[in-house]
Design a protein around this motif. Structure first.
Motif, PDB file in Angstrom:
ATOM      1  N   GLN A   1       0.910  -1.334   0.092  1.00  0.00           N
ATOM      2  CA  GLN A   1       0.025  -0.018  -0.066  1.00  0.00           C
ATOM      3  C   GLN A   1       0.654   1.125   0.197  1.00  0.00           C
ATOM      4  O   GLN A   1       1.935   1.254   0.614  1.00  0.00           O
ATOM      5  CB  GLN A   1      -0.948  -0.079   1.305  1.00  0.00           C
TER       6      GLN A   1
ATOM      7  N   LEU B   1       0.277   5.535   0.477  1.00  0.00           N
ATOM      8  CA  LEU B   1      -0.633   6.703   1.024  1.00  0.00           C
ATOM      9  C   LEU B   1      -0.228   7.969   0.916  1.00  0.00           C
ATOM     10  O   LEU B   1       1.160   7.777   1.494  1.00  0.00           O
ATOM     11  CB  LEU B   1      -0.971   6.004   2.453  1.00  0.00           C
TER      12      LEU B   1
ATOM     13  N   ASP C   1      -6.339  12.517   1.110  1.00  0.00           N
ATOM     14  CA  ASP C   1      -5.630  11.250   1.190  1.00  0.00           C
ATOM     15  C   ASP C   1      -5.707  10.479   0.037  1.00  0.00           C
ATOM     16  O   ASP C   1      -7.100  10.513  -0.409  1.00  0.00           O
ATOM     17  CB  ASP C   1      -5.968  10.404   2.109  1.00  0.00           C
TER      18      ASP C   1
ATOM     19  N   ARG D   1      -4.821   6.991  -1.904  1.00  0.00           N
ATOM     20  CA  ARG D   1      -4.340   5.583  -1.558  1.00  0.00           C
ATOM     21  C   ARG D   1      -4.391   4.753  -2.588  1.00  0.00           C
ATOM     22  O   ARG D   1      -4.924   4.586  -3.455  1.00  0.00           O
ATOM     23  CB  ARG D   1      -5.361   5.119  -0.377  1.00  0.00           C
TER      24      ARG D   1
ATOM     25  N   GLU E   1     -11.008   3.762   3.861  1.00  0.00           N
ATOM     26  CA  GLU E   1     -10.185   4.411   4.733  1.00  0.00           C
ATOM     27  C   GLU E   1     -10.433   4.222   6.044  1.00  0.00           C
ATOM     28  O   GLU E   1      -9.635   3.945   6.831  1.00  0.00           O
ATOM     29  CB  GLU E   1     -10.184   5.869   4.372  1.00  0.00           C
TER      30      GLU E   1
ATOM     31  N   GLN F   1      -7.193   4.323   8.300  1.00  0.00           N
ATOM     32  CA  GLN F   1      -6.390   5.744   7.910  1.00  0.00           C
ATOM     33  C   GLN F   1      -7.163   6.957   8.465  1.00  0.00           C
ATOM     34  O   GLN F   1      -6.596   7.930   8.634  1.00  0.00           O
ATOM     35  CB  GLN F   1      -6.259   5.864   6.445  1.00  0.00           C
TER      36      GLN F   1
END
Lengths: 405, 405
Positions: A178, A180, A217, A219, B11, B16
């Motif tokens: 992952q 981010l 954000d 991702r 998320e 997150q």
């Protein structure tokens, strides 16, 4: 491996506490290559049983938090024992340990704590070194049940020291990868416009966006590490300076890391953020090496006395003005002998706004030995969100300055 | 009325972001006399549909957050429209409003935002004054569906200004009453020992306990307001000075309220808490009236220069010592001309501990014109929890002092 999390506790559904287990356990599971598929919160009482029965029909790994305490509303242990047909028996070692904990604090052991030493037959006991309730791990029909105590400072070490190694050994899975990125300065749809198409052309990637106060954000997830590296290069090229930090690193972690690398001392002069910038910086281990001086000059008089802001600046321009933050930053730089000082002054609300300077107005200044940079933003009109967004802008100015050193 | 909450967003399940909707909506529902019975978090994608179908089989009111944005992973609107057989149609007013929002910021309207103006037939549109995605309210088979956007600063005003009044009018219920106390200084089982039996003798009350860092929460709920008043009197008698604050009032809110009532100025001198005490105080609207000066003297030199801590105190006793916090508090009191000053110095960790002063050691001092009170605690060894617990002790000393004025 399908993973579900059941959080028990009426306090969660009454809104009296935040569920901090969910984000923490989710991140921990991800490092094992496991994705949390569902999380449910149920009140103390028979709904716990219902939620366990439902999860049993879908999940391979069921994690249950809370309800292991000594009080009358702690029922998780009983329900799991009954559902799996495992009678509870007294575990003498645990009972001795509980009594020793109370003795060490000079307290008598309340009789009701004895229930915490009751263990379902065949369960693996997870020792609790930070509280009285032990955790439990059970296997039944290829399904794994992990019962953890509610208090985070008991749950976290128990997970890290006991559950994690057990899962690594007994349920190894292929890792997931992952990336981010935290983006400041544009909206969610603009981020998608900039990156989605080019990312889709690279290959099969899971892409997600999340708009948050003071940031967006982005991702990207893939089981293919090499593909993800190419995606990361593309994202950095497209978003460049808009990226404030990466991964689980917060903006403050990035600032402290850069300051340590570049051997630069930071000072803070806060009005509207009221100590939040200093608080965020000092949340980072090692911050004491690069952060020595901070001021919370909440009153105008304090800005004058502590940071040397001239009274005429405040009288003529007001405390929320370019001239004031400029003087605050210069004052903090001089007093602290740091390499860089950040100053923030704004109107957090709910009152104090005017037509010219509405609630949400925020002035910032960054001073170093050579110059002072200033900026003004119109942020949220909700007090706590405003403080957070203002601290984001302050930390971001520090990050940009540090990157150039 | 059975209420369930569905929070959508990968998320959340990747850890997150924190789910702040749950506590906020839970408290809002309670003020309407509604109890949230279950909360579930599902990732973006088909699980949203699954969760809605499950909630349909149990709940009268289904609240769904998130998935109304413009990006490719925003699917809640589509699933609800399909499940209820309500085709989506373009709502021209919303589309105009979205375009106007972008124009006002000087941005072009991305084509993909048009999907946010699509509304299921017969749905009530909830205007969004803080973002682009409108909310939706639908009724079908006596069930109510409320769809809210994910960002809290869009969701909260939409709930307060539009959903709440609608629910009050269309689904009036008998109110529930609740009392909540925050207790500092004893453990969860000791709280139960002190209050449970006497409360049970009063009548049918729902009693709950929750151990948290730096406090234990005690909660009593009843539909009978008079019974609850009697319960409250009993709790106050049994727990007395152990209670730090009541209800949703945080400890910092209590401190600021008392300071305003008693017209007392507070100053802070922080080392290990790094600005957290000031940050918590300044989260409270109106704090600027009673809080003018705060120092974050993170380095020893700063303690000397800003607060006049003598170098020999630090050399002989160390920065984490009774003598040091005493001098910090006295220095802050003198510099700020406040009525009371609080000082904190401790070892937040992870490094810096010794056998004599392990990580978690925390010294506090409170100074007024007449005397200096000091205290030492051994708190958590986790950095952020330590900072919070230290700030609890500091605010509690201020509360106790203010109550005596």
């Amino acid at each position: 491996v399908r993973v579900e999390l059941i959080n028990t506790g009426s306090e969660l559904l009454l809104g009296q506490v935040n569920n901090t287990h969910l984000p923490w356990l989710a991140q921990e599971l991800f490092t094992l290559g496991l994705r949390l598929q569902r999380q449910v919160t149920v009140p103390d009482g028979p709904s716990i049983r219902e939620a366990i029965v439902e999860a049993q029909s879908r999940a391979d790994l069921i994690i249950i938090t809370g309800g292991l305490g000594p009080t009358s509303d702690d029922l998780t242990r009983d329900y799991v024992a009954a559902l799996l047909g495992r009678p509870l028996v007294l575990h003498d070692d645990i009972w001795q340990k509980i009594q020793a904990r109370f003795r060490a604090r000079g307290w008598e052991t309340p009789a009701m704590t004895r229930v915490q030493a009751m263990v379902p037959t065949g369960a693996r006991v997870l020792a609790n070194n930070y509280g009285t309730a032990p955790g439990l791990l059970l296997e039944e029909n290829e399904q794994i049940y992990v019962l953890l105590p509610g208090p985070p400072r008991e749950l976290k070490p128990m997970w890290t020291e006991q559950v994690l190694p057990w899962l690594r050994e007994h349920r190894p899975v292929a890792p997931l990868h992952q990336k981010l990125w935290h983006v400041l300065g544009v909206g969610e749809s603009r981020v998608q416009e900039l990156v989605e198409e080019p990312l889709r052309q690279l290959g099969a990637l899971e892409i997600g966006y999340c708009a948050r106060p003071g940031e967006v954000d982005l991702r990207v997830i893939s089981p293919d590490a090499a593909l993800l590296e190419r995606a990361a290069m593309l994202v950095k090229e497209k978003l460049a300076h808009l990226i404030t930090s990466e991964g689980t690193a917060s903006l403050e972690t990035t600032v402290i890391r850069l300051a340590l690398e570049k051997k630069r001392l930071i000072a803070t002069a806060e009005s509207c953020t009221g100590g939040l910038v200093a608080h965020r910086l000092t949340n980072v281990p090692g911050s004491s090496t690069v952060f020595h001086y901070g001021w919370v000059t909440y009153a105008n008089e304090a800005k004058g006395q502590e940071l040397g802001v001239p009274p005429e600046v405040i009288n003529q321009e007001g405390a929320v003005s370019e001239a004031c933050v400029r003087a605050m930053a210069q004052g903090a730089l001089g007093q602290s002998r740091a390499h860089v000082a950040i100053a923030v002054s704004g109107i957090a609300g709910p009152s104090g706004g005017t037509a010219e300077k509405p609630v949400g107005t925020c002035w910032l200044a960054l001073a170093d030995a050579h110059e002072v940079i200033t900026a003004v933003h119109r942020l949220s009109s909700d007090r706590e969100t405003f403080k957070f967004m203002a601290s984001q802008q302050a930390l971001n100015l520090l990050r940009q300055w540090l990157e150039k050193q």
